[in-house]
Motif scaffolding. Structure first.
Motif, mmCIF file in Angstrom:
data_model
loop_
_atom_site.group_PDB
_atom_site.id
_atom_site.type_symbol
_atom_site.label_atom_id
_atom_site.label_comp_id
_atom_site.label_asym_id
_atom_site.label_seq_id
_atom_site.Cartn_x
_atom_site.Cartn_y
_atom_site.Cartn_z
ATOM 1 N N ALA A 260 0.961 -1.234 0.340
ATOM 2 C CA ALA A 260 0.081 0.088 0.049
ATOM 3 C C ALA A 260 0.838 1.393 -0.016
ATOM 4 O O ALA A 260 0.705 2.284 -0.796
ATOM 5 N N VAL A 261 1.912 1.417 0.961
ATOM 6 C CA VAL A 261 2.705 2.619 0.809
ATOM 7 C C VAL A 261 3.760 2.328 -0.511
ATOM 8 O O VAL A 261 3.540 3.734 -0.947
ATOM 9 N N GLY A 262 4.044 1.595 -0.930
ATOM 10 C CA GLY A 262 4.805 1.531 -2.162
ATOM 11 C C GLY A 262 3.684 1.802 -3.440
ATOM 12 O O GLY A 262 4.078 2.747 -4.443
ATOM 13 N N THR A 263 2.409 1.537 -3.498
ATOM 14 C CA THR A 263 1.584 1.920 -4.539
ATOM 15 C C THR A 263 1.209 3.302 -4.354
ATOM 16 O O THR A 263 1.067 3.888 -5.254
ATOM 17 N N SER A 264 1.062 3.683 -3.011
ATOM 18 C CA SER A 264 0.941 5.228 -2.923
ATOM 19 C C SER A 264 2.141 6.188 -3.420
ATOM 20 O O SER A 264 1.915 7.185 -4.066
ATOM 21 N N VAL A 265 3.450 5.545 -3.225
ATOM 22 C CA VAL A 265 4.586 6.585 -3.602
ATOM 23 C C VAL A 265 4.272 6.529 -5.308
ATOM 24 O O VAL A 265 4.373 7.463 -5.896
ATOM 25 N N TRP A 266 4.228 5.142 -5.807
ATOM 26 C CA TRP A 266 3.962 5.106 -7.143
ATOM 27 C C TRP A 266 2.896 5.939 -7.904
ATOM 28 O O TRP A 266 3.297 6.453 -8.984
ATOM 29 N N GLU A 267 1.917 5.971 -7.450
ATOM 30 C CA GLU A 267 0.634 6.702 -8.057
ATOM 31 C C GLU A 267 1.226 8.111 -7.841
ATOM 32 O O GLU A 267 0.739 9.073 -8.865
ATOM 33 N N GLN A 268 1.555 8.476 -6.714
ATOM 34 C CA GLN A 268 1.861 10.073 -6.554
ATOM 35 C C GLN A 268 3.149 10.481 -7.215
ATOM 36 O O GLN A 268 3.048 11.768 -7.574
#
Length: 411
Positions: free
Chosen positions: A264-272
């Motif tokens: 979830a944290v990695g995906t958040s960084v990826w999306e942002q």
């Protein structure tokens, strides 16, 4: 997403605390969200001498958190970290509430609810309407943009990020995050407060993932990619990194954190970051989460677990370790991981989002890395790191291994 390279605005916003000490000026502290993080932060505030108010709308959640705090303080007295009288006094300063409207005027409110931007925005708008204009509003988000949260508040200069690490009663590091609008007096005041609480603050602009969760992405991602490619088994890859001085291998660490939480944290960084290839989630981790293999908490992740014991299938191949470390950069888990950590850290500093000193301090305190990546890069040599990344970029094109401009400028 905030990409400002400026210092936070030096605005007043009527936040003049005069000659009072920072503890006196803050007074009451509220924590919204009574999970393990929220209860830990409330315990910290109470132990420091504040009246701490713990709020959770879920029936019984705040009361359960109070029991956790009592247990934690009891353990601290048993270990001689705090006297029984001091523990009793701290517990008496913790108050549980079920409604935001029941809070007194607080000098600081810290949000520690789930990572949902719209939910946080609604909460901050409500807090701004209920609390005084001098109340500092802080989010404990681990990766969401502070500017986006603050946009729901009519006076966003008092909104900051205050990212604690779990467990907050033990971990010394606190990331203090500013948006474009955050007022310097607020940041300075909260920095002093964190030091009074015994914490070590570092500063960062509201870049995706801030310092620790941004710079640490390659530590997890490189091992997952090497495991996917069949370079070595998980136990061997982890053992290589432990031999290099990391406290835990990256694959066992994601099992410990929770594959779902880490994803979830990695995906958040990826999306942002506009789905930058450098942060793309791996198919391996996505499959683990989809299959419910979340790590220790589910009994299976990268490794299998039974009865609360450590991983069952974690015997490394020492012969393979000797072949990998010091071999080609494409299959050396240590050199490949360190090169990416150095690159990510240098990029963060190059963009003006944090200082080199704060990056190294954050990564040694927040993740227990054996060296700060900036210092590590100087030790290895920027020319060596640059050459390694160029080789990786040629072997695995797509942008993940592109060298930072900070590296390119030094070779």
């Amino acid at each position: 997403m905030s990409t400002s390279r400026r210092d936070p605005q030096d605005v007043d916003a009527s936040l003049d605390w005069g000659r009072m000490s920072v503890m006196e000026a803050i007074g009451h502290v509220a924590v919204i969200g009574a999970g393990s993080m929220g209860s830990g932060i409330a315990q910290l505030a109470a132990a420091a001498g504040h009246e701490a108010h713990l709020v959770d709308v879920v029936d019984g959640a705040a009361s359960a958190a109070l029991a956790r705090i009592a247990s934690s303080l009891g353990q601290a007295t048993d270990r001689g970290r705090i006297s029984r009288d001091a523990a009793a006094d701290a517990l008496a300063r913790v108050h549980v509430e079920s409604r935001l409207e029941d809070l007194p005027e607080c000098g600081l409110v810290i949000e520690a609810i789930r990572e949902d931007l719209e939910v946080k925005r609604r909460l901050f708008a409500e807090l701004a309407a209920l609390q005084a204009p001098t109340t500092v509003l802080a989010s404990n988000t681990s990766s969401l943009d502070i500017g986006a949260i603050a946009s729901a508040v009519h006076d966003p200069e008092r909104v900051i990020g205050l990212h604690f690490f779990n467990p907050p009663t033990v971990m010394r590091l606190v990331e203090i995050i500013h948006s474009d609008a955050s007022a310097r007096p607020v940041l300075d005041h909260v920095t002093s407060l964190m030091r009074a609480w015994g914490k070590t603050p570092v500063h960062c602009s509201s870049t995706p993932g801030f310092i620790v969760n941004r710079v640490a992405r390659p530590f997890y991602g490189e091992a997952q990619r090497m495991l996917e490619a069949g370079v070595a088994d998980a136990a061997t890859l982890d053992a290589c990194l432990r031999e290099a001085g990391f406290r835990m291998g990256p694959l066992e660490l994601t099992d410990f954190i929770g594959q779902d939480v880490n994803l979830a944290v990695g995906t958040s960084v990826w999306e942002q970051t506009g789905r930058d290839e450098r942060y793309a989630p791996t198919a391996l981790q996505q499959r683990l989460v989809a299959d419910g293999h979340l790590g220790r908490k589910s009994g299976e992740g990268i490794y299998r677990y039974a009865g609360g014991a450590g991983p069952q299938d974690a015997s490394p191949d020492e012969g393979r370790m000797a072949e990998l470390v010091g071999g080609p950069i494409t299959t050396d888990p240590v050199a490949r991981t360190v090169a990416m950590l150095v690159n990510e850290a240098l990029d963060l500093v190059h963009r003006g989002e944090a200082s080199a000193a704060d990056v190294d301090l954050a990564m040694t305190l927040g993740t227990n890395y054996p060296r700060g990546p900036i210092a590590w890069g100087r030790e290895i040599g920027h020319d060596v790191i640059h050459a390694q990344l160029v080789e990786l970029d040629a072997a695995f094109p797509g942008g993940r291994y592109r060298p930072s401009p900070a590296l390119s400028a030094t070779v």
